[in-house]
Design an enzyme around this catalytic site. Structure first.
Site, PDB file in Angstrom:
ATOM      1  NE  ARG A 188      66.009   8.364   0.310  1.00 26.88           N
ATOM      2  CZ  ARG A 188      65.992   8.949   1.505  1.00 26.88           C
ATOM      3  NH1 ARG A 188      65.686   8.248   2.589  1.00 26.88           N
ATOM      4  NH2 ARG A 188      66.254  10.207   1.647  1.00 26.88           N
ATOM      5  CG  ASN A 227      62.379  11.622   1.735  1.00 30.81           C
ATOM      6  OD1 ASN A 227      61.412  12.020   1.143  1.00 30.81           O
ATOM      7  ND2 ASN A 227      63.255  12.433   2.307  1.00 30.81           N
ATOM      8  CG  ASP A 228      64.437   6.174   4.424  1.00 28.84           C
ATOM      9  OD1 ASP A 228      64.990   5.614   3.455  1.00 28.84           O
ATOM     10  OD2 ASP A 228      65.043   6.948   5.178  1.00 28.84           O
ATOM     11  CD  GLU A 284      63.329   7.267   8.588  1.00 32.76           C
ATOM     12  OE1 GLU A 284      63.410   7.925   7.549  1.00 32.76           O
ATOM     13  OE2 GLU A 284      64.202   7.307   9.478  1.00 32.76           O
ATOM     14  CG  HIS A 314      70.358  11.257   1.822  1.00 32.98           C
ATOM     15  ND1 HIS A 314      70.202   9.895   1.886  1.00 32.98           N
ATOM     16  CD2 HIS A 314      69.509  11.788   2.716  1.00 32.98           C
ATOM     17  CE1 HIS A 314      69.304   9.627   2.821  1.00 32.98           C
ATOM     18  NE2 HIS A 314      68.869  10.749   3.342  1.00 32.98           N
ATOM     19  NE  ARG A 353      67.537  14.584   5.522  1.00 34.65           N
ATOM     20  CZ  ARG A 353      66.588  15.252   4.858  1.00 34.65           C
ATOM     21  NH1 ARG A 353      66.692  16.548   4.660  1.00 34.65           N
ATOM     22  NH2 ARG A 353      65.531  14.605   4.391  1.00 34.65           N
ATOM     23  NE  ARG A 412      67.632  12.187  10.466  1.00 35.50           N
ATOM     24  CZ  ARG A 412      67.396  12.017   9.161  1.00 35.50           C
ATOM     25  NH1 ARG A 412      66.218  11.587   8.762  1.00 35.50           N
ATOM     26  NH2 ARG A 412      68.312  12.289   8.270  1.00 35.50           N
TER      27      ARG A 412
HETATM   28  C1  PEP Z   1      62.759  10.462   5.197  1.00 37.74           C
HETATM   29  O1  PEP Z   1      63.190   9.309   5.085  1.00 37.74           O
HETATM   30  O2  PEP Z   1      61.668  10.838   4.757  1.00 37.74           O
HETATM   31  C2  PEP Z   1      63.578  11.485   5.857  1.00 37.74           C
HETATM   32  C3  PEP Z   1      63.113  12.696   6.068  1.00 37.74           C
HETATM   33  O3  PEP Z   1      64.851  11.161   6.200  1.00 37.74           O
HETATM   34  P1  PEP Z   1      66.067  11.104   5.164  1.00 37.74           P
HETATM   35  O4  PEP Z   1      65.587  11.678   3.866  1.00 37.74           O
HETATM   36  O5  PEP Z   1      67.184  11.892   5.747  1.00 37.74           O
HETATM   37  O6  PEP Z   1      66.356   9.653   5.075  1.00 37.74           O
HETATM   38 MG    MG Z   2      64.867   8.644   6.246  1.00 39.13          MG
END
Ligand code: PEP
Ligand code: MG
Length: 636
Positions: free
Chosen positions: A515, A504-505, A481, A239, A346, A382
């Site tokens: 990650r 991402n997740d 995700e 993040h 977010r 979200r």
């Molecule tokens: C993701 O997981 O792709 C996502 C957009 O959420 P975040 O990066 O905030 O976990």
């Molecule tokens: Mg995510």
């Protein structure tokens, strides 16, 4: 680094788009310090006059500035000479900080004694003993007077001397006390300069080099002063990395030995496109980079011209290009870049940058500002995605062994229902002001989704009873995700109004790759056929049910993946605002059948390596201007 190279290489000039990054803080070549040849340290390409450290490109762009080095255990306090009249105030500040630290330690000692026993309590008693020792405090007070320095500098110098003393002792039992000394130093400094110490030292043109950066720290720096970030830990989808991109600041993470090699005040070139940090560059390198930055600026200006054009493929298919944001104040930049709205807000960052849980009214103010900034464009809010690497200040140490597999996101909300309902009330109240969609993160089973939906309906009833307006038809969606959600997409599709694929997740959970862990960053790739299969299946399940499906992970903002995502059936991408013009450029020059052909070819590959190499070649062949423009060769 497999697919990872693409994150940065495509981003020519984006760092420059961040405003402050455009050469601000570039040092006067004549005024630069000269260094003796660099030792051939690990991760360091000493070439005689500069140090080139390699890491993972996390946020694109190039900046030249002055380093400030933050390290986990040690803060670096620059010496400031104060007027003589300030000495008594500084002495008082020091005395107060010492007393406050002793009070903390007493509290810790008592708690340890009652909960952990006498032995554990002795650690804090030892710390108290050190702090009370006049041979520690005496020289600090004297130094303030004699050298006219600020209290924190005197503390740093004295603790350093004490640590050196312990380190030199022959008895290993004493040598282990060095960590205690640093711990104590941090405690006293915290009382002197607060938790956000790093901010205090940031000046115009600063490049922050740190062993680790939390998302909260990254968001707390003065955006007008910091040019970019380099860290030892972390990866592209950590993040802190996402925030760096949102701030438009180049970033390179996962650099070994960074804080050991860099010194405060070093001239630094941070190349977020290639994952390079160059310390104390020579004139030749500096000139080459300055030339590159100028060329990147012209690419950026060309792209700005297409911001107002429609993102339509050559065969007339409209691709919605939305933005991922952390704060409502980013929305004007979304519109400036030609975005269709917000695909991911977010909201947890509202909390992460505050020392308390945001109240309903505070949240309402932020969501209302976002609706108003969107001016009729859709806004996808979200719900809090807290936990894992996004901990609030109160939960910094949640004590979970595997926080990414723990009480994060929707799970945390469902275990804290009053907090969750407060957020839902604020979102719903804001929905009376403009088009809002509500999205639940990290849903991994149907019960979670149903419970979340039940709660939002409860809140709707409360608002109706209270006579408060809201949009009763507010669309409810979920992030896909977690592999379990992707595999069951057909079932979920019957229960929501939209999906947003969070790569991402999804990548981290599908491939079992943290990650945020730079040690396994080479394994983290959306180009892995397993991930692509899940994306394809989710898009298909959504289409069959007639719900909209978008992709809002960082992959969506990577121009190398745009054709593939369109070919897999996606018609809505949500990305960091500054990426929108890049994607628009791709969308406007390809056709859907062309993308589908590319997706079919990719579908025939069985390795991530083949996929990423192919995507890379195609993108560079079709849109060279998005990827080249740099003439700083690999040698530099
Ligand atoms: C993701 O997981 O792709 C996502 C957009 O959420 P975040 O990066 O905030 O976990
Ligand atoms: Mg995510």
């Amino acid at each position: 680094r497999g697919g990872g190279e693409g994150w940065g290489a495509e981003g020519v000039g984006v760092g420059c788009a961040g405003g402050g990054g455009w050469g601000a803080g570039a040092p006067d070549a004549a005024g630069r310090r000269r260094r003796s040849p660099a030792p051939a340290a690990a991760g360091c390409d000493g070439d005689g006059s500069l140090k080139k450290l390699r890491g993972i490109p996390v946020a694109p762009g190039v900046v030249i500035g002055t380093a400030i080095v933050l390290d986990d255990t040690r803060l670096r306090i620059p010496r400031r000479v104060l007027p003589p009249a300030a000495a008594s105030r500084e002495r008082q500040r020091l005395t107060d900080a010492m007393e406050a630290s002793l009070a903390d330690l007493e509290h810790l000692r008592q708690t340890a004694e009652s909960q952990l026993g006498v032995e554990a309590a002795k650690v804090f008693a030892f710390h108290q003993g050190l702090l009370r020792d006049k041979s520690l405090t005496g020289p600090m007070l004297k130094r303030i007077e004699a050298e006219q320095v600020q209290a924190e500098f005197a503390v740093q110098e004295q603790f350093r001397a004490l640590a050196d003393l312990f380190a030199r002792m022959p008895d290993p039992a004493f040598r282990t006390k060095v960590d205690d000394v640093w711990d104590l130093e941090r405690r006293v400094l915290r009382h002197l300069i607060g938790e956000h110490q790093a901010e205090c030292n940031v000046r115009d043109g600063t490049v922050v080099l740190a062993s680790e950066l939390t998302p909260t720290q990254t968001a707390s720096f003065d955006r007008t002063k910091v040019l970019g970030f380099g860290t030892t830990t972390g990866g592209p989808t950590s993040h802190a990395g996402i925030l760096a991109r949102a701030l438009g600041k180049p970033a390179v993470f996962g650099i070994e030995n960074l804080t050991e090699e860099a010194d405060d005040g070093d001239t630094v070139i941070l190349d977020g496109d290639r994952g390079l940090v160059i310390l104390e560059p020579d004139d030749e390198t500096l000139l080459a980079y300055q030339g590159f930055m100028q060329r990147a600026q012209s690419v950026r200006l060309e792209l700005a011209e297409i911001a107002s054009l429609e993102p339509v493929t050559t065969d007339g298919c409209r691709i919605e290009l939305m933005a991922n944001i952390e704060f409502s104040y980013e929305i004007p930049a979304v519109i400036e870049n030609g975005g269709d709205g917000v695909g991911l807000f977010r909201t947890e960052f509202l909390w992460l940058t505050s020392d308390h849980e945001p109240t309903e009214e505070e949240q309402l103010a932020e969501y209302s500002a976002a609706v108003s900034n969107c001016a009729g464009r859709p806004l996808t809010i979200r719900t809090f995605d807290l936990g894992a690497d996004k901990q609030t200040q109160e939960r910094q140490d949640s004590g979970e062994r595997n926080p990414f597999l723990g009480c994060r996101s929707i799970r945390y909300c469902l275990q804290n229902i009053p907090m969750f309902k407060t957020q839902l009330r604020a979102i719903l109240r804001a929905s009376a002001l403009g088009p809002i969609r509500v999205m639940f993160p990290l849903v991994s089973n149907t019960m979670e989704l149903r419970q979340a939906k039940m709660l939002i309906h409860d809140v709707m009833e409360d608002l109706t009873e209270a006579g408060m307006p809201f949009d009763a038809k507010v669309p409810l969606g979920m992030m896909v995700e977690v592999p379990s959600a992707a595999l069951m997409a057909a079932t979920f599709a019957r229960e929501v109004d939209f999906f947003s694929i969070g790569t991402n997740d999804l990548v981290q959970y599908t491939l079992a790759v943290d990650r945020t862990n730079e040690k396994v960053a080479g394994l983290y790739s959306a180009g892995n056929p397993a991930v692509l299969k899940l994306i394809k299946d989710v898009v298909r399940a959504g289409r069959r049910q007639g719900i909209s499906v978008s992709c809002c992970g960082e992959t969506a903002g990577d121009a190398e993946y745009t054709m593939l995502l369109i070919g897999l059936g996606l018609r809505n991408l949500s990305v960091t605002p500054s990426r929108i013009p890049y994607l628009k450029r791709v969308v406007r020059s390809v056709s859907v059948p062309q993308c589908e052909r590319l997706a079919r070819t990719v579908g025939s590959f069985d390795s991530e390596r083949q996929v990423t190499a192919f995507l890379r070649d195609q993108a560079r062949r079709l849109f060279p201007e998005l990827f080249d423009g740099r003439a700083v060769d690999e040698r530099s």
